[in-house]
Design an enzyme around this catalytic site. Structure first.
Site, PDB file in Angstrom:
ATOM      1  N   GLU A   9      23.145  67.753  87.843  1.00 36.41           N
ATOM      2  CA  GLU A   9      23.452  69.336  88.196  1.00 36.41           C
ATOM      3  C   GLU A   9      24.625  69.833  89.290  1.00 36.41           C
ATOM      4  O   GLU A   9      25.165  70.677  88.993  1.00 36.41           O
ATOM      5  CB  GLU A   9      22.130  69.695  89.186  1.00 36.41           C
ATOM      6  CG  GLU A   9      20.686  69.741  88.299  1.00 36.41           C
ATOM      7  CD  GLU A   9      19.890  68.534  89.031  1.00 36.41           C
ATOM      8  OE1 GLU A   9      18.823  68.800  88.915  1.00 36.41           O
ATOM      9  OE2 GLU A   9      20.437  67.374  89.273  1.00 36.41           O
ATOM     10  N   ASP A  82      17.115  66.550  88.378  1.00 35.24           N
ATOM     11  CA  ASP A  82      16.281  66.154  89.105  1.00 35.24           C
ATOM     12  C   ASP A  82      15.084  65.431  88.583  1.00 35.24           C
ATOM     13  O   ASP A  82      14.399  66.274  87.697  1.00 35.24           O
ATOM     14  CB  ASP A  82      15.925  67.265  90.376  1.00 35.24           C
ATOM     15  CG  ASP A  82      17.172  67.331  91.284  1.00 35.24           C
ATOM     16  OD1 ASP A  82      17.960  66.812  91.310  1.00 35.24           O
ATOM     17  OD2 ASP A  82      17.214  68.408  91.823  1.00 35.24           O
ATOM     18  N   ASP A  84      11.742  66.409  88.521  1.00 40.16           N
ATOM     19  CA  ASP A  84      10.685  67.274  88.636  1.00 40.16           C
ATOM     20  C   ASP A  84      10.591  68.252  87.661  1.00 40.16           C
ATOM     21  O   ASP A  84      11.273  68.215  86.823  1.00 40.16           O
ATOM     22  CB  ASP A  84      10.701  67.871  90.239  1.00 40.16           C
ATOM     23  CG  ASP A  84      11.872  68.754  90.211  1.00 40.16           C
ATOM     24  OD1 ASP A  84      12.719  69.016  89.256  1.00 40.16           O
ATOM     25  OD2 ASP A  84      12.375  69.101  91.539  1.00 40.16           O
ATOM     26  N   GLU A  86      11.250  71.317  87.647  1.00 40.55           N
ATOM     27  CA  GLU A  86      12.637  72.185  87.491  1.00 40.55           C
ATOM     28  C   GLU A  86      13.632  71.310  86.826  1.00 40.55           C
ATOM     29  O   GLU A  86      14.567  71.795  86.025  1.00 40.55           O
ATOM     30  CB  GLU A  86      12.990  72.739  88.826  1.00 40.55           C
ATOM     31  CG  GLU A  86      13.736  73.794  89.086  1.00 40.55           C
ATOM     32  CD  GLU A  86      13.110  75.208  88.585  1.00 40.55           C
ATOM     33  OE1 GLU A  86      13.767  76.048  88.102  1.00 40.55           O
ATOM     34  OE2 GLU A  86      11.957  75.145  88.492  1.00 40.55           O
ATOM     35  N   TYR A 311      14.325  61.402  96.715  1.00 42.71           N
ATOM     36  CA  TYR A 311      14.328  62.906  96.512  1.00 42.71           C
ATOM     37  C   TYR A 311      13.308  63.428  97.374  1.00 42.71           C
ATOM     38  O   TYR A 311      12.337  63.176  97.766  1.00 42.71           O
ATOM     39  CB  TYR A 311      13.815  62.833  94.984  1.00 42.71           C
ATOM     40  CG  TYR A 311      13.760  64.217  94.393  1.00 42.71           C
ATOM     41  CD1 TYR A 311      14.908  64.984  94.316  1.00 42.71           C
ATOM     42  CD2 TYR A 311      12.805  64.704  94.015  1.00 42.71           C
ATOM     43  CE1 TYR A 311      15.226  66.038  93.885  1.00 42.71           C
ATOM     44  CE2 TYR A 311      12.757  65.962  93.365  1.00 42.71           C
ATOM     45  CZ  TYR A 311      14.004  66.653  93.334  1.00 42.71           C
ATOM     46  OH  TYR A 311      14.058  67.928  92.983  1.00 42.71           O
ATOM     47  N   ARG A 313      12.037  66.602  97.240  1.00 46.16           N
ATOM     48  CA  ARG A 313      10.891  67.562  96.440  1.00 46.16           C
ATOM     49  C   ARG A 313       9.659  66.701  96.234  1.00 46.16           C
ATOM     50  O   ARG A 313       9.600  66.495  94.931  1.00 46.16           O
ATOM     51  CB  ARG A 313      11.352  68.474  95.880  1.00 46.16           C
ATOM     52  CG  ARG A 313      12.551  69.510  96.372  1.00 46.16           C
ATOM     53  CD  ARG A 313      13.134  70.573  95.320  1.00 46.16           C
ATOM     54  NE  ARG A 313      13.998  71.406  95.897  1.00 46.16           N
ATOM     55  CZ  ARG A 313      15.168  71.332  95.762  1.00 46.16           C
ATOM     56  NH1 ARG A 313      15.784  70.091  95.404  1.00 46.16           N
ATOM     57  NH2 ARG A 313      16.025  72.017  96.317  1.00 46.16           N
ATOM     58  N   HIS A 357       6.193  60.114  91.791  1.00 51.04           N
ATOM     59  CA  HIS A 357       7.293  60.361  92.825  1.00 51.04           C
ATOM     60  C   HIS A 357       6.728  59.616  93.951  1.00 51.04           C
ATOM     61  O   HIS A 357       6.152  58.872  94.159  1.00 51.04           O
ATOM     62  CB  HIS A 357       7.412  61.758  93.287  1.00 51.04           C
ATOM     63  CG  HIS A 357       7.961  62.524  92.065  1.00 51.04           C
ATOM     64  ND1 HIS A 357       7.748  64.034  92.298  1.00 51.04           N
ATOM     65  CD2 HIS A 357       8.162  62.395  90.976  1.00 51.04           C
ATOM     66  CE1 HIS A 357       8.152  64.561  91.227  1.00 51.04           C
ATOM     67  NE2 HIS A 357       8.451  63.611  90.552  1.00 51.04           N
TER      68      HIS A 357
END
Length: 883
Positions: A9, A82, A84, A86, A311, A313, A357
């Site tokens: 990203e 990432d 997740d 999103e 990470y 989140r 995660h």
């Protein structure tokens, strides 16, 4: 053999990953999402099974063009967004936009050489269940926002917004405030005895005795509390103290026990935000911004650029085995083997957590905060230190505490006559009813009772994890008095010396207002939103002016109450915390492949559509609320109205009378926009119609405006002379720079060759020019020459790939509003633009211009202009301690 392409990203990730892969890989950034729903319409075909209509984000077109060229020549394309929902959706959108036939999805929980190498060795297809869960959330939020917001515009005022999650968060704050408003404080008194052991008979030195405190906890069979049995007033407290002074104080029970206090688990997103708010005074947005920097990688000297934390989140407390082993080796070497538990601790995540995660932890526990301090700024260091200490502590043995509780009786029993003590609900204030389960023979006589005092203390026997970290208490948690006091050695039947008795007044307290930490905790406990959304939720409800921060606590505004009440009345399901939590569970089921995403949307849409249709008819339009004030210009009542800037008091005769009152904190009304006759008339003629000009005032200062406004909109800046009728004392004339149009119409000493009116400096599509101030009545234009016609100096380099342009200031006009923005001088070839002024420096992480931004609080924040990077540079002080 050609190169493989890795698409991440952000530019910061590009820089970090380049350190870990060989020359056979090319790393590029998508700068976040490349496609999204359109901004100007719903973008969802509800009748076609909720089909989303995605569009390429305009500013991402140059980036997509470069990615397409690179993908054509690549042997393989790895999508490394990432780990997740999103991130999965970003990978899917990139694959769709580039029309990739065989995209390889890789993910890593930390940006280190080991993690990147392992991810490249184990690529997988894009997980469409994750993508569909993200699509379902996006569409749900779009349906609520784009359907409810127009209803609020119609019924309340324009510019409002509603959200599936944000509106529930506002409801929590409003309900808490109403609890506080309805709360009636109750008076109660405590009595504390200052006691000391009796010294030995052969020791007369009073300095060697150790006084301690004990609190009255029981009178007769009844324990003191604030609800059922309490000392109600000063008279009762004083009478009890006087009757206790002659008593002997005797130890009747001593309880000693050993307690173990276990370490908290490593951080999740929620607990990190809570603890950073309590310990570091960071806002949630600032916490996540700094955590993003630590995750994406920073230059730490000889190692180069490396990701420092995993990470950020996540809602899981799982820790990888290799990370636990590294922590155990470190703890044994640094603190000693006695601090290591026999087995690595295993923590249980809350229901629905993403166990794939990990918790938030350092990528290497060997990188201690002190080692990294020279390479981090102050805020990065403090947050890294917090994360490091929490993780190390989570892998250590529990602390062992020695606790002592001493019960002390005042003998003989004191008389209760005339005290008025009563158990709540009892009609007889002179007698104490028997305690539940107590027989008449066991009870003290109703006219007297033994008073019991209690002292407690504790000491640390083995520090365990407390040698590294101690969790903060909530700011509003009730304080336990003397909990940590050290007590002298005491045993049963010891007689104590009474040194003093201290009565103290208290009042019961209402539930505390939410802080950022406690609001995040409440959102998590109620299942509202997800860890990655908390910071955005809290920012949004403040930006919409539904709540404000006062002393670091959330207070709902009048508008927040109004909108919440309307939504609760007509959309009970959406505003219910249980319903919102159930929607989050359904999104989890979609991700796990247990539910069809379009089915979940349909189940939501059908009842919501029915509520929407009903509310459009039944929801009452907010009428202006009458006040006791009278319009100073026309005599009609003044009413409370709402605008984009909040509530104000205006004349009920609008639009015939446009008077507005500004009310000070003392309740004094000030006319800020009165009738024309009330304005200060001058001798200056309007350059457009010749009518007299009047002194007007805007947020930029005073200026001259035509007295016939709005029929004529002619304006001029005030000159150096005070306006007619002004003595010049306390009134500084407004310069051209303070005029509302100063940035667009700078006055000159030249006159129009056609009509003789002053010329003003303007700027058009082809640069600066002199124009007649009587425009549009006179449209004379005079070409500029020499130094004045030069282009503005560049402020920064354009960050768009391949663009050679510079960022320069430009002016715009929208209706009567004028201002400055900053854009590339290669327009229309390059459309890059900014609202905030570049400082001249470039972001060290992504190369975008650093900009200076004025916040609503008045503080100036210096940040990266790239929203996907958002690197925080510095901020002026704010009243609430936020960023």
């Amino acid at each position: 053999m050609g190169k493989s392409l890795i698409i991440v990203e952000s530019p910061a990730k590009v820089k970090t990953i380049k350190n870990f892969v060989g020359s056979q890989y090319k790393i590029m950034g998508s700068m976040g999402h490349v496609r999204d729903l359109p901004k100007d319409k719903l973008g969802i075909a509800i009748d076609r099974n909720f089909e989303p209509v995605y569009q390429t984000i305009p500013e991402k077109r140059p980036i997509l063009k470069e990615l397409k060229e690179a993908a054509k020549n690549a042997d393989a394309v790895y999508l490394a967004s990432d780990p997740d929902r999103e991130g999965e959706a970003i990978a899917w959108h990139v694959a769709q936009a580039l029309r990739l036939k065989d995209p390889k999805r890789i993910e890593f929980n930390e940006i280190t050489r080991t993690a990147i190498t392992r991810a490249l060795q184990h690529p997988r297809p894009i997980d469409m269940n994750r993508v569909n869960a993200q699509q379902a959330r996006r569409i749900l939020d779009r349906l609520v926002g784009y359907k409810l917001s127009p209803l609020l515009w119609k019924k309340v005022r324009k510019g409002l917004s509603a959200g599936r999650v944000q509106s529930v968060a506002v409801r929590l704050i409003c309900e808490r405030e109403r609890e506080i408003q309805a709360f009636v404080p109750v008076e109660y008194w405590s009595i504390t005895a200052i006691l000391s052991p009796q010294p030995p008979l052969d020791r007369e030195e009073q300095g060697e005795v150790s006084p301690f405190k004990a609190r009255l906890v029981q009178i007769g069979p009844h324990k003191l509390d604030t609800e059922t049995f309490r000392i109600e007033n000063e008279q009762q407290a004083t009478a009890i103290v006087e009757r206790l002074r002659p008593c002997r104080f005797i130890v009747v029970d001593v309880k000693e026990q050993e307690k173990r206090r276990f370490a908290p688990p490593p951080f999740t997103t929620s607990t990190l935000q809570q603890e950073a708010a309590k310990q570091l005074r960071f806002s949630n947005r600032k916490t996540m911004q700094i955590a993003q920097e630590l995750y994406e990688g920073l230059d730490i000297g000889a190692e180069g650029t490396v990701g420092l934390i995993t990470y950020m989140r996540t809602d899981s407390v799982r820790v990888a085995e290799e990370a636990q082993q590294e922590a155990r080796d470190f703890i044994a070497a640094r603190y000693g083997a006695e601090f290591l538990p026999p087995q690595p601790p295993q923590y249980k995540s809350k229901k629905g957590a993403q166990e794939a995660h990990e918790a938030i932890r350092p990528t290497s526990v060997a990188r201690t905060p002190d080692d990294l301090k020279p390479y981090l700024n102050a805020d990065q260091f403090r947050l890294y230190q917090l994360i490091w200490r929490r993780f190390v502590a989570s892998q250590m043995k529990p602390a062992v505490l020695d606790t002592v509780t001493v019960d002390i009786a005042a003998q003989p029993a004191i008389s209760l006559e005339g005290l008025g003590l009563r158990v709540q609900g009892s009609d007889n204030p002179l007698h104490l009813p028997l305690a539940q389960g107590e027989s008449q023979t066991e009870a003290q006589p109703s006219s007297s009772a033994v008073c019991l005092f209690r002292a407690s203390g504790q000491s640390v026997k083995f520090a365990g994890f407390l040698a590294v970290y101690e969790e903060s208490e909530d700011e509003d948690a009730a304080e336990e008095e003397d909990e940590e006091a050290m007590l002298p050695p005491l045993k049963r039947d010891d007689i104590l010396r009474l040194l003093d008795l201290l009565p103290r007044q208290h009042f019961t307290q209402p539930p505390p207002r939410y802080t950022e930490a406690t609001l995040v905790k409440a959102l998590e406990e109620n299942g509202i939103g997800r860890p990655s959304t908390y910071a955005q939720i809290i920012s949004t409800i403040q930006e919409r002016e539904y709540v404000r921060l006062e002393n670091r606590r959330f207070v709902p505004t009048e508008l927040g109450f109004l909108v919440t009440d309307k939504l609760v009345q007509h959309f009970a399901d959406i505003m219910d915390t249980g319903f919102t939590a159930r929607m989050e569970e359904e999104l989890d089921e979609i991700e796990e492949g247990q539910r069809e995403w379009t089915e979940a949307l349909r189940d939501f849409w059908e009842p919501f559509q029915a509520d929407l249709l009903r509310a459009s008819v039944e929801m009452e339009k907010v009428a202006p609320q009458e006040t006791d004030k009278v319009c100073p210009n026309c005599g009609r009542p003044m009413v409370v109205r709402f605008s984009k800037r909040g509530s104000f008091i205006g004349c009920s005769g609008y639009p015939e009378c446009r008077t507005i009152l500004r009310v000070t904190k003392d309740g004094e009304a000030i006319v800020t926009n009165g009738d024309k006759a009330e304005r200060e008339l001058t001798d200056t003629p309007c350059p457009q119609c010749g009518k007299p000009m009047v002194v007007r005032e805007s947020k930029r200062g005073k200026f001259l405006g035509c007295s016939t406004f709005p029929r004529c909109r002619g304006i001029l800046p005030l000159n150096g002379e005070p306006p007619r009728g002004d003595t010049g004392q306390g009134q500084s004339p407004v310069t051209s720079d303070q005029s509302p149009l100063a940035s667009d119409q700078s006055p000159t000493d030249r006159t129009c060759p056609q009509c003789g009116s002053p010329l003003v400096m303007r700027e058009g599509k082809f640069g600066k020019f002199w124009g007649c101030s009587a425009y549009p009545k006179c449209k004379t234009i005079v070409k500029m020459e020499g130094e004045e016609a030069k282009a503005p100096a560049p402020l920064a380099k354009c960050p768009m790939p391949g663009c050679p342009g510079d960022i320069i200031p430009k002016r715009y006009r929208k209706g009567q509003k004028v201002g400055v923005f900053y854009s590339c001088n290669q327009y229309p070839t390059c459309t890059f633009a900014l609202w905030d002024k570049p400082t001249g420096e470039a972001c060290a992480q992504c190369g975008y211009p650093i900009v200076s931004r004025k916040e609503k609080s008045g503080a100036t924040t210096v940040t990266c202009s790239n929203k996907e990077c958002g690197a925080f540079v510095e901020s002026g002080a704010t009243s609430d301690g936020g960023d």
